[in-house]
Design a protein around this motif. Structure first.
Motif, PDB file in Angstrom:
ATOM      1  N   THR A  75       0.858  -1.191   0.000  1.00 14.84           N
ATOM      2  CA  THR A  75       0.000   0.000   0.000  1.00 14.84           C
ATOM      3  C   THR A  75       0.895   1.243   0.000  1.00 14.84           C
ATOM      4  N   THR A  76       1.392   1.540  -1.197  1.00 17.46           N
ATOM      5  CA  THR A  76       2.224   2.722  -1.407  1.00 17.46           C
ATOM      6  C   THR A  76       1.595   3.554  -2.513  1.00 17.46           C
ATOM      7  N   GLN A 107      -1.287   4.681  -0.351  1.00 19.09           N
ATOM      8  CA  GLN A 107      -0.490   4.885   0.848  1.00 19.09           C
ATOM      9  C   GLN A 107      -1.342   5.093   2.100  1.00 19.09           C
ATOM     10  N   GLN A 108      -2.469   5.774   1.964  1.00 17.30           N
ATOM     11  CA  GLN A 108      -3.300   6.086   3.127  1.00 17.30           C
ATOM     12  C   GLN A 108      -3.860   4.845   3.816  1.00 17.30           C
ATOM     13  N   GLY A 153      -2.160   2.111   4.459  1.00 20.47           N
ATOM     14  CA  GLY A 153      -1.113   1.371   5.159  1.00 20.47           C
ATOM     15  C   GLY A 153      -1.394   1.200   6.633  1.00 20.47           C
TER      16      GLY A 153
END
Length: 708
Positions: free
Chosen positions: A543-544, A548-549, A551
């Motif tokens: 999850t990048t 990203q949010q 992660g």
């Protein structure tokens, strides 16, 4: 001292609402710090029947709520918060007496005519303010039948600036203050008490003029009968964090002024302090703001025994938001328990109900060993089976964890409180609170009343110039002012819970049997790699970037975009689902249950039932997927037992333009390639029951392996 916490803005009154005849009438006069430049949401909640303000234009008495005052007769309403709720509230606690305030203050006004600035007005004979104050207080006396009990005076900054600039001498200011008092007493009564709040300092400005004004205020109080210095510590506010800008007191400072005034005024009027009964909850239209039940004994017991306490919050977007209520509540609890260190544990996910809450509770919150848990799902549904599942999971993990049920409200839901009704789903949660003896708080009750009294705007632009605080801009999520009001309601309950604990009457109940046999006590979430079998089309990605949010919820996700790519889950229970991610590229899923492709119909929220005629797919693209990435979930409800469910990507891409509607077509028109996919992202497997590791009950041969 019984009211030792009054000097801290968080300890708001819990006086029971009751209508009483007013006994004392006070004129409040001066300039901007008398008007009030604080924050109404941090002012005490003054209960109905405790205090009123007189409005001249309407010739009426209205409940005293910030913003106090009205823009009439050259006087002004508080820009938001003032000292007067704290004064009224503490006065009532001390005396048990109801008061009427007559606000008559104007920012920038002078006492001496030589200090008058532009059109700010003066209290000198040459100005209009004195005569207008008389008009207003005389009308209030006629309306109430009460004599004037005293005049409270907060003024002097304008004259101090004039002294600093050489336009006014100290002796002239002192004479003007004496003459003003005499004029009031000539018009009203020769011995009318006059209470002075000494003038503070103007930060980064010369203090000489302010010191001279303060000295003259002392001289006048010593030389004239029944003239009192009611508060003198305003000069310390600059170095005590009690200023909102260079010259105006913030709400904590205003509350301190109001509290101290109440003690002084009650003492000088010779009012005997009453032994008031233990305070209860605010009540509006028969609804109690909170119910203690067995309170929070375990939490306060731990506070005695150790320094560090962990406070957990689980809910939707209102809980996730930093200014929705959560952070304010933690800060207020820190003041209530100054000897403890409070660690905040956050588990808020926007747009989710208690079903997902029950699935994620153990991982997101219970694994961190909270001592207290707030549960907030009312605005998103808060269905009772899910709520009971959360309660029972917490208590079975550790019966010493205290729970508080809290109810937020949308703008539309405020009307129910104003009509004296509790929404059906909240009433069902209250039944759970009774059953498990848990404290609960209607966080929106007081602010619903503020809206009804036209002291709070329910929904509006935060940048408006209407002079009233605003609850929310979007109708759901509180602005910081709304969050403050929510937090204040919670802490009113906790203050009462602390009193109950200190009385020694509180006892923790045993865990009773469940009210709902189908509650979500067995709900959990599991990583996709551990909970499902994936066809070869899927891959695990971190999850990048655009993901990203997420992660914080899951470090990786399983993803595929090929039609027919499948995910199979074997479980024992009565519900299963996916916590996935929405975005422009996502598609829809076919569902096969126990070897048969099924059709679905929404039960409530995002919980689906199998039906003979319904949706043939689960569309994971919705109106919130317009160039955005958002966590979302669904649950498929089944009969209780062992099941095997397969979710596979449908070959048909949904009509995304139609779903988005005419108002959200800019991005899909500019970038159609982003939307021309049927991708699925799976972050967690959700199950109400247990994942089974046994071979397929249907003897299906899967052309894939469990992805690691």
């Amino acid at each position: 001292m019984r009211l030792k916490f009054c000097y801290i803005f968080l300890l708001l009154s819990c006086a029971i609402w009751k209508v009483e005849a007013a006994k004392y009438l006070f004129l409040v006069a001066g300039q901007s710090n008398s008007v009030g430049k604080g924050n109404a949401s941090l002012a005490p909640a003054v209960m109905p029947g405790v205090a009123y303000e007189y409005v001249y234009q309407a010739d009426s008495l209205r409940p005293l709520i910030d913003p106090v005052g009205a823009n009439e007769l050259d006087f002004e309403s508080a820009s938001s918060g003032s000292a007067w709720p704290a004064f009224a509230d503490t006065f009532y606690q001390l005396t048990g007496d109801t008061i009427v305030l007559v606000p008559a203050s104007r920012g920038g006004s002078s006492c001496h005519e030589k200090a008058e600035l532009d059109n700010y007005g003066t209290w000198a004979v040459s100005g209009r303010l004195f005569n207008n104050a008389l008009r207003k207080v005389e009308a209030a006396m006629k309306k109430t039948g009460l004599p004037l009990s005293g005049i409270i005076w907060l003024q002097g900054e304008r004259d101090a600036n004039a002294i600093n600039s050489g336009k006014l001498a100290q002796a002239a200011y002192e004479r003007s203050l004496k003459e003003l008092i005499v004029r009031f007493r000539t018009a009203m009564h020769a011995s009318t008490p006059f209470f002075i709040v000494k003038t503070g300092y103007y930060n980064n400005h010369p203090r000489a003029g302010f010191d001279q004004v303060r000295a003259s205020q002392d001289h006048v109080a010593k030389q004239m009968d029944s003239v009192y210095i009611a508060f003198e510590g305003t000069n310390l506010f600059i170095n005590s964090g009690l200023m909102t800008d260079e010259i105006h007191y913030n709400q904590e400072g205003l509350n301190k002024v109001g509290d101290s005034l109440a003690f002084k005024v009650a003492n000088k009027l010779g009012i005997t302090e009453q032994n008031l009964p233990k305070t209860g909850a605010l009540q509006i239209k028969g609804i109690d703001e909170f119910k203690l039940r067995k309170g929070a004994a375990n939490f306060f017991k731990k506070a005695r025994e150790r320094k560090k306490l962990r406070v957990g919050y689980i809910g939707g977007s209102i809980t996730q938001a930093d200014k929705g209520y959560r952070k304010q509540t933690t800060e207020l609890l820190k003041v209530l328990l100054p000897n403890n260190e409070l660690v905040e544990l956050t588990a808020g996910i926007p747009g989710t109900d208690a079903d997902l809450g029950a699935c994620r509770l153990a991982d997101q919150l219970l694994s961190k060993q909270p001592d207290l848990v707030f549960i907030e799902f009312a605005a998103n549904g808060g269905f009772p089976q899910g709520m009971e599942g959360i309660i029972r999971q917490i208590k079975k993990t550790d019966p010493q964890i205290d729970i508080c049920l809290i109810y937020a409200a949308t703008v539309g839901q405020l009307k129910a409180y104003q009509e004296g009704t509790i929404l059906t789903h909240i009433a069902k949660i209250e039944q759970l609170a009774d059953h498990y003896q848990l404290p609960s708080v209607h966080m929106a009750l007081y602010l619903a009343w503020m809206v009804q009294q036209e002291k709070l705007i329910a929904k509006g632009d935060a940048g408006n110039k209407l002079g009233k605080p605003i609850f929310t801009e979007d109708g759901v999520h509180p602005l910081p002012i709304g969050g403050n009001l929510y937090a204040a309601a919670i802490v009113r309950m906790f203050r009462a819970a602390l009193e109950l604990f200190l009385s020694g009457k509180e006892a923790a109940p045993d865990l009773p049997s469940a009210l709902y046999v189908d509650n979500w006590e067995q709900a959990q979430w599991i990583s996709p790699q551990e909970g499902a079998i994936f066809s070869d089309d899927w891959k695990e990605i971190p999850t990048t970037g655009k993901l990203q949010q997420f992660g914080v919820w899951f470090p990786t996700v399983m993803t595929a975009d090929q039609a027919g790519a499948s995910c199979t889950i074997r479980f024992e229970g009565d519900a299963v689902g996916l916590f996935d991610i929405g975005g422009p590229e996502v598609g829809q899923l076919k569902v096969t249950l126990d070897g048969r492709e099924v059709q679905l119909l929404v039960d409530k929220g995002v919980r689906y039932n199998v039906v003979s005629e319904g949706q043939t797919v689960l569309n994971r693209f919705n109106i919130n997927c317009n160039n955005r990435y958002r966590g979302q979930f669904f649950m498929l409800q089944t009969s209780l037992g062992k099941h095997e469910v397969t979710f596979s990507i449908d070959k048909i891409i949904p009509d995304k333009r139609e779903i988005l509607g005419a108002d959200q077509l800019d991005d899909i028109t500019a970038h159609p390639e982003k939307y021309a996919h049927a991708q699925i992202y799976i972050g967690k497997i959700l199950v109400k029951g247990d994942i089974l590791d046994e071979p397929s009950m249907l003897k299906i041969a899967f052309p894939s392996h469990r992805t690691m």
